[in-house]
Design an enzyme around this catalytic site. Structure first.
Site, PDB file in Angstrom:
ATOM      1  N   SER A  60       1.758 -34.836 -24.102  1.00  0.00           N
ATOM      2  CA  SER A  60       1.109 -33.798 -24.901  1.00  0.00           C
ATOM      3  C   SER A  60       1.358 -32.412 -24.270  1.00  0.00           C
ATOM      4  CB  SER A  60      -0.377 -34.149 -25.030  1.00  0.00           C
ATOM      5  OG  SER A  60      -0.974 -33.389 -26.031  1.00  0.00           O
TER       6      SER A  60
ATOM      7  N   HIS B  59       2.222 -35.945 -30.565  1.00  0.00           N
ATOM      8  CA  HIS B  59       1.282 -36.678 -31.429  1.00  0.00           C
ATOM      9  C   HIS B  59       1.727 -36.633 -32.897  1.00  0.00           C
ATOM     10  CE1 HIS B  59      -1.280 -36.582 -27.917  1.00  0.00           C
ATOM     11  NE2 HIS B  59      -1.542 -35.296 -28.021  1.00  0.00           N
TER      12      HIS B  59
END
Lengths: 248, 269
Positions: free
Chosen positions: B134, B168
């Site tokens: 991330s 994501h």
């Protein structure tokens, strides 16, 4: 909006709800400056990485008698009860902005990235009382003595107060020595405060020093004729003040 | 030069769209893969949870996953740990540096405030493996898509790797259109959007493998070619059953496939 309120900062060497459970003297002193029944108090826990337990303790302390809120710079997408949307508008409406302890370097980095440095300067000019302990004290000064990683060092703070600052002055003997050395080496003169002592500035002038502990001290540290001199400041122990009020 | 230094190879980065110990408590595939990238026994791995403000839960999960198999430590930039060692000493002795997810804006600002960004670049140059998910993955690229202020928006990274990364892709689908629009407009260079569980492995600045801890997860490559957005799906190698020691596809074969897919994409658009 002109409020007629002077800029005020209360800088704790240490203390308040996060360090002195059961001793509300410093926090109550700050709230008394708000001159309102239910002051609006916003907690800024950036220096701790918005630690959950810290936020919880803030609400436990303030929620019953204040309009309490907090700002998170880490979980903005998830809210979690923190202020969402326009941070600037929210912060400028406060009576008190309370900055928690932790790393002043991390705090300043995150604030600058989110424009909070600018917003807090504006809040100060408009008379929102700014207060905090440790990193939450150091951040308001031009030069901040920090010893978070490795040896003590000096970092540039927001500079609302054109002095240097050293916190936890009684807690760590090495800090005192280093602070004197820094001031001797050209870091600007300033103020040191023990845990439990708080420096109250109105505008840029030191108005008074208050404490939550009878023996907490504060000092002005400056070079005089090539020597670094530490001058003790008069400290009002708030426990006495409270006792006197109760007696009157 | 120590034996440890000599065992280090080319700079490596493993950029994960999501997954690993903070997101997959029951699936060690990506963490196994991280450790397979270093040649030393008892590798030293350092966790940087900066982007989430050093939360205890992440730190605990890190030790639960790594402590028995590596010499694992973490570095907090918010809590004091009483160490008088410099950040340089701590960072440059590692074999792997693992960066957690969270706010990319805070991550970069705080690293810069501590001058840790320069140390991490130096670590990478020396062959210390950088792994992260991330925000902790996008930070190594030219740019990415962050939700640091709420809605997804473009953010600049450290630029060790050319191209952009969006993370994501399956778990937070609202990032993808913002990323594609940024690539289309030229605000971000072409790059990858990766699902949770998918990791892109770079040797130097070249992508050499795409791995996944979950069946069905994938990566998307998007580029601006002659004013048109060209995308193609990349099927990752599934980690786990065959283990992380699976033979990588040779670079020339991969390149051939990419060119073929790119042409197919051009024809479609």
């Amino acid at each position: 909006m002109t409020t007629g309120r002077p800029p005020q900062i209360v800088a704790f060497g240490g203390g308040g709800f996060s360090m002195e459970a059961g001793n509300p003297l410093l926090d109550d002193y700050v709230l008394s400056l708000a001159a309102r029944d239910r002051p609006r108090v916003c907690f800024v826990p950036t220096a701790s990485g918005d630690a959950d337990h810290y936020v919880v303790r803030f609400y436990r302390t303030f929620a019953a008698h204040c309009e309490a809120s907090h700002v998170t710079l880490f979980r903005r997408e998830r809210g979690g009860g923190a202020v969402e949307g326009d941070l600037e508008a929210h912060l400028l409406q406060q009576d008190v902005i309370y900055v928690g302890g932790g790393s002043v370097v991390s705090l300043l980095g995150a604030w600058r990235a989110h424009g909070l440095d600018r917003i807090l300067k504006q809040a100060w000019r408009r008379g929102v009382v700014l207060c905090g302990l440790s990193a939450g004290s150091l951040c308001w000064f031009a030069d901040a003595v920090t010893a978070f990683h490795g040896a003590p060092t000096v970092v540039r703070g927001l500079g609302l107060l054109p002095y240097s600052n050293c916190v936890h002055y009684d807690g760590e003997p090495a800090r005192r020595e280093e602070y004197h050395r820094f001031v001797g080496d050209g870091v600007r003169p300033g103020f040191a405060a023990d845990d439990g002592a708080a420096l109250h500035f109105v505008g840029r002038a030191l108005e008074r020093v208050v404490s939550s502990r009878p023996r907490a001290r504060a000092f002005q540290v400056e070079p005089v004729d090539g020597e670094v001199v530490e001058r003790p400041l008069a400290v009002s122990y708030l426990g006495d003040v409270q006792r006197n009020l109760a007696a009157a | 030069m120590t034996v440890r230094d000599r065992l280090r190879g080319d700079p490596q980065i493993l950029a994960m769209g999501g997954g690993g110990f903070t997101m997959e408590p029951d699936n060690p595939a990506l963490d196994d893969f991280v450790l397979s990238l270093v040649r030393v026994n008892e590798p030293r791995i350092l966790f940087l949870p900066t982007a989430s403000g050093d939360p205890t839960a992440q730190i605990t999960s890190f030790y639960a996953r790594y402590a028995r198999r590596a010499s694992a430590t973490h570095l907090s930039l918010f809590r004091r740990h009483g160490s008088a060692r410099s950040l340089a000493d701590i960072v440059l002795e590692q074999d792997v540096i693992y960066t957690g997810g969270g706010s990319m804006r805070n991550l970069l600002a705080i690293w810069r405030a501590h001058e840790l960004d320069e140390l991490l670049v130096e670590a990478w140059r020396r062959g210390i493996v950088l792994a992260g998910l991330s925000a902790g993955a996008m930070c190594w690229f030219a740019g990415g898509i962050t939700r640091s202020s709420g809605p997804p928006e473009v953010i600049e990274g450290l630029g060790l790797l050319p191209g952009s990364l969006s993370v994501h892709a399956d778990g937070e689908p609202e990032r993808l259109p913002v990323w594609l629009a940024a690539v289309r407009s030229g605000e971000l260079p072409g790059g990858w959007a990766v699902d949770d569980g998918v990791g892109l492995l770079f040797s130097g600045t070249r992508m050499v493998r795409v791995v996944s801890s979950r069946p069905g997860a994938a990566a998307l490559r998007a580029d601006l070619v002659a004013g048109e957005l060209v995308r193609h799906r990349i099927e990752p190698e599934l980690l786990g059953e065959r283990g992380p020691g699976q033979r990588p596809i040779p670079d020339d074969i991969r390149e051939l496939r990419e060119v073929r897919e790119l042409r197919a994409g051009l024809r479609r658009s």
